[in-house]
Design a protein around this motif. Sequence first.
Motif, PDB file in Angstrom:
ATOM      1  N   ALA A  50     -22.288   6.051  -0.971  1.00  0.00           N
ATOM      2  CA  ALA A  50     -21.079   4.997  -1.315  1.00  0.00           C
ATOM      3  C   ALA A  50     -21.650   4.897  -2.929  1.00  0.00           C
ATOM      4  O   ALA A  50     -21.725   4.011  -3.500  1.00  0.00           O
ATOM      5  CB  ALA A  50     -21.557   3.215  -0.445  1.00  0.00           C
ATOM      6  N   THR A  82     -10.448  -6.672  -2.034  1.00  0.00           N
ATOM      7  CA  THR A  82     -11.402  -6.077  -2.511  1.00  0.00           C
ATOM      8  C   THR A  82     -11.519  -5.418  -3.665  1.00  0.00           C
ATOM      9  O   THR A  82     -10.640  -4.098  -3.484  1.00  0.00           O
ATOM     10  CB  THR A  82     -12.815  -6.657  -2.327  1.00  0.00           C
ATOM     11  OG1 THR A  82     -12.899  -5.734  -0.988  1.00  0.00           O
ATOM     12  CG2 THR A  82     -12.908  -8.121  -1.244  1.00  0.00           C
ATOM     13  N   LEU A  84     -12.910  -2.011  -5.213  1.00  0.00           N
ATOM     14  CA  LEU A  84     -13.119  -0.835  -4.976  1.00  0.00           C
ATOM     15  C   LEU A  84     -14.696  -0.243  -5.326  1.00  0.00           C
ATOM     16  O   LEU A  84     -15.466   0.275  -4.340  1.00  0.00           O
ATOM     17  CB  LEU A  84     -12.383   0.197  -4.720  1.00  0.00           C
ATOM     18  CG  LEU A  84     -11.142   0.231  -3.658  1.00  0.00           C
ATOM     19  CD1 LEU A  84     -10.002   1.421  -4.012  1.00  0.00           C
ATOM     20  CD2 LEU A  84     -10.902  -0.113  -2.874  1.00  0.00           C
ATOM     21  N   GLN A  86     -17.981  -1.114  -8.093  1.00  0.00           N
ATOM     22  CA  GLN A  86     -18.911  -2.510  -8.070  1.00  0.00           C
ATOM     23  C   GLN A  86     -19.584  -1.376  -9.409  1.00  0.00           C
ATOM     24  O   GLN A  86     -20.644  -0.420  -9.050  1.00  0.00           O
ATOM     25  CB  GLN A  86     -19.752  -3.296  -7.692  1.00  0.00           C
ATOM     26  CG  GLN A  86     -18.715  -4.007  -7.087  1.00  0.00           C
ATOM     27  CD  GLN A  86     -17.930  -5.450  -7.541  1.00  0.00           C
ATOM     28  OE1 GLN A  86     -18.028  -5.491  -8.737  1.00  0.00           O
ATOM     29  NE2 GLN A  86     -17.175  -5.765  -7.177  1.00  0.00           N
ATOM     30  N   ASP A 146     -20.768   1.775  -7.708  1.00  0.00           N
ATOM     31  CA  ASP A 146     -21.587   1.615  -5.753  1.00  0.00           C
ATOM     32  C   ASP A 146     -19.777   1.268  -5.399  1.00  0.00           C
ATOM     33  O   ASP A 146     -18.675   0.764  -6.153  1.00  0.00           O
ATOM     34  CB  ASP A 146     -21.589   0.109  -5.517  1.00  0.00           C
ATOM     35  CG  ASP A 146     -23.298   0.080  -6.430  1.00  0.00           C
ATOM     36  OD1 ASP A 146     -23.538   1.588  -6.249  1.00  0.00           O
ATOM     37  OD2 ASP A 146     -23.995  -0.393  -6.112  1.00  0.00           O
ATOM     38  N   ILE A 147     -19.359   2.417  -4.087  1.00  0.00           N
ATOM     39  CA  ILE A 147     -18.490   1.902  -3.230  1.00  0.00           C
ATOM     40  C   ILE A 147     -18.352   1.346  -2.710  1.00  0.00           C
ATOM     41  O   ILE A 147     -19.255   1.159  -1.758  1.00  0.00           O
ATOM     42  CB  ILE A 147     -17.851   3.360  -3.362  1.00  0.00           C
ATOM     43  CG1 ILE A 147     -17.173   4.547  -4.845  1.00  0.00           C
ATOM     44  CG2 ILE A 147     -15.961   3.438  -2.860  1.00  0.00           C
ATOM     45  CD1 ILE A 147     -17.567   6.371  -3.889  1.00  0.00           C
ATOM     46  N   ASP A 148     -17.257   0.379  -2.458  1.00  0.00           N
ATOM     47  CA  ASP A 148     -17.112  -0.343  -0.854  1.00  0.00           C
ATOM     48  C   ASP A 148     -15.900   0.660  -0.489  1.00  0.00           C
ATOM     49  O   ASP A 148     -14.932   0.593   0.027  1.00  0.00           O
ATOM     50  CB  ASP A 148     -15.966  -1.635  -1.304  1.00  0.00           C
ATOM     51  CG  ASP A 148     -16.070  -2.265   0.091  1.00  0.00           C
ATOM     52  OD1 ASP A 148     -16.491  -1.930   1.530  1.00  0.00           O
ATOM     53  OD2 ASP A 148     -16.067  -3.634  -0.615  1.00  0.00           O
ATOM     54  N   HIS A 150     -15.948   0.866   3.027  1.00  0.00           N
ATOM     55  CA  HIS A 150     -15.632   0.318   4.044  1.00  0.00           C
ATOM     56  C   HIS A 150     -13.578   0.091   4.074  1.00  0.00           C
ATOM     57  O   HIS A 150     -12.776   0.509   3.829  1.00  0.00           O
ATOM     58  CB  HIS A 150     -15.721  -0.536   4.761  1.00  0.00           C
ATOM     59  CG  HIS A 150     -15.708  -1.624   5.635  1.00  0.00           C
ATOM     60  ND1 HIS A 150     -15.520  -1.130   7.257  1.00  0.00           N
ATOM     61  CD2 HIS A 150     -14.703  -3.273   5.893  1.00  0.00           C
ATOM     62  CE1 HIS A 150     -14.146  -1.564   8.072  1.00  0.00           C
ATOM     63  NE2 HIS A 150     -14.296  -3.035   7.062  1.00  0.00           N
ATOM     64  N   ALA A 151     -13.792  -1.210   2.193  1.00  0.00           N
ATOM     65  CA  ALA A 151     -12.176  -0.994   2.570  1.00  0.00           C
ATOM     66  C   ALA A 151     -11.972   0.383   1.725  1.00  0.00           C
ATOM     67  O   ALA A 151     -10.391   0.326   2.185  1.00  0.00           O
ATOM     68  CB  ALA A 151     -13.022  -2.489   0.342  1.00  0.00           C
ATOM     69  N   ASP A 255     -29.751  -1.967  -2.769  1.00  0.00           N
ATOM     70  CA  ASP A 255     -28.817  -2.516  -1.881  1.00  0.00           C
ATOM     71  C   ASP A 255     -28.958  -3.661  -1.156  1.00  0.00           C
ATOM     72  O   ASP A 255     -29.563  -3.779  -0.189  1.00  0.00           O
ATOM     73  CB  ASP A 255     -28.813  -1.029  -0.763  1.00  0.00           C
ATOM     74  CG  ASP A 255     -27.914  -1.151   0.536  1.00  0.00           C
ATOM     75  OD1 ASP A 255     -26.830  -0.110  -0.348  1.00  0.00           O
ATOM     76  OD2 ASP A 255     -27.753  -1.612   1.172  1.00  0.00           O
ATOM     77  N   ALA A 256     -27.895  -4.541  -1.057  1.00  0.00           N
ATOM     78  CA  ALA A 256     -27.969  -6.302  -0.437  1.00  0.00           C
ATOM     79  C   ALA A 256     -29.208  -6.962  -0.419  1.00  0.00           C
ATOM     80  O   ALA A 256     -29.154  -7.054   0.851  1.00  0.00           O
ATOM     81  CB  ALA A 256     -27.461  -5.493   0.502  1.00  0.00           C
ATOM     82  N   SER A 338     -22.223   1.283   7.677  1.00  0.00           N
ATOM     83  CA  SER A 338     -20.855   0.388   7.501  1.00  0.00           C
ATOM     84  C   SER A 338     -21.257  -1.058   8.885  1.00  0.00           C
ATOM     85  O   SER A 338     -22.169  -0.400   9.636  1.00  0.00           O
ATOM     86  CB  SER A 338     -19.316   1.097   7.766  1.00  0.00           C
ATOM     87  OG  SER A 338     -18.918   1.280   8.704  1.00  0.00           O
TER      88      SER A 338
END
Length: 339
Positions: A50, A82, A84, A86, A146-148, A150-151, A255-256, A338
């Motif tokens: 991502a 949201t 895509l 950040q 960073d790419i989302d 899942h979105a 990461d998160a 994901s």
Amino acid sequence: MPSSNEFDFIVAGAGIAGASVAAHLAPRARVAILEREEHPGYHTTGRSAALFSAIYGNAVVRALTRASRAFLFDPPAGFAPTPLVQPRATMYFARPDQLPALAHFRADADIRAATLALSAAEAHARVPAFRAGYLGGAALEEGSADIDVHALHQGFLRQARAHGAQLRCAAPVETLLRAGGRWRIETDAGAIVAPVIVDAAGAWGDELARRAGAAPLGLQPLRRTAVTIPAPAGTPCADWPAAIDIDEQFYFKPDAGALLLSPADETPSPPCDAQPEELDVAIAVDRFEQATGLPVQRVTHRWAGLRTFAPDRTPVAGFDALGVAEAMLAPGRLGRPST
């Protein structure tokens, strides 16, 4: 009137390649998407690192990445609920003995224009986890993100279905027959027909091509491992850049609320549901510890996925004489699955 099993295109594979192809075809044609798994994006798409980096990969991959920036950073209205992307910088770091490799990396004009050369002290300030004396310098890309995933993936699937595309999961291709200028594909969910098949099957791409009688392209799935570890206690790291060894021997990134590590392994594999090997997990941890001096007390999660490459590592697109269209997006690093 055509039957419900007659289409203009059959897309084999509902990962990011198949979903995006279907989203662009569906407004103009009847499209069916066949996915072998119960959910789309189970394999490589759902295990992506991502990271949007316009300086990663060969010249063609970098050009495609630059061309995708406008869409990812400013998608069409309603494409996703949201953002895509950040922003997250990417730092390609080098030990003192790797400085020639870093200089060679920045010799390409587009890479040099997109990066800022950092001294060892400047690089350490960006990622203070590195051991004193480990770094010789770095190249910083501030325009990465960073790419989302899942979105992004769901946005393409939603767009395809809104224009009438049919997604059929748990529908592996059993047999392929061509007659009268059309393909007939048998699946567990029944038979469907279309004049063109889009081979977006990822690691199974050459296997599908062979079964269709098309010439395989030498696609090679390569297993890559990733793990997450707790963030260093008392060390804020959420704003660290993604940190990538200039020889791509390992990398790590926030990461998160945790840290993602990978040994950047590339182990040839047959198409499969890839699983991590203990040795690769150990290598990821060891390389991180050697670079940072931070002991890894536990691994909170581990996984692996397949990155599929053509022999020249350039994305494949085009038609076979039999009416099989190849579609394989540029492979990226392996990252968090994901959920």
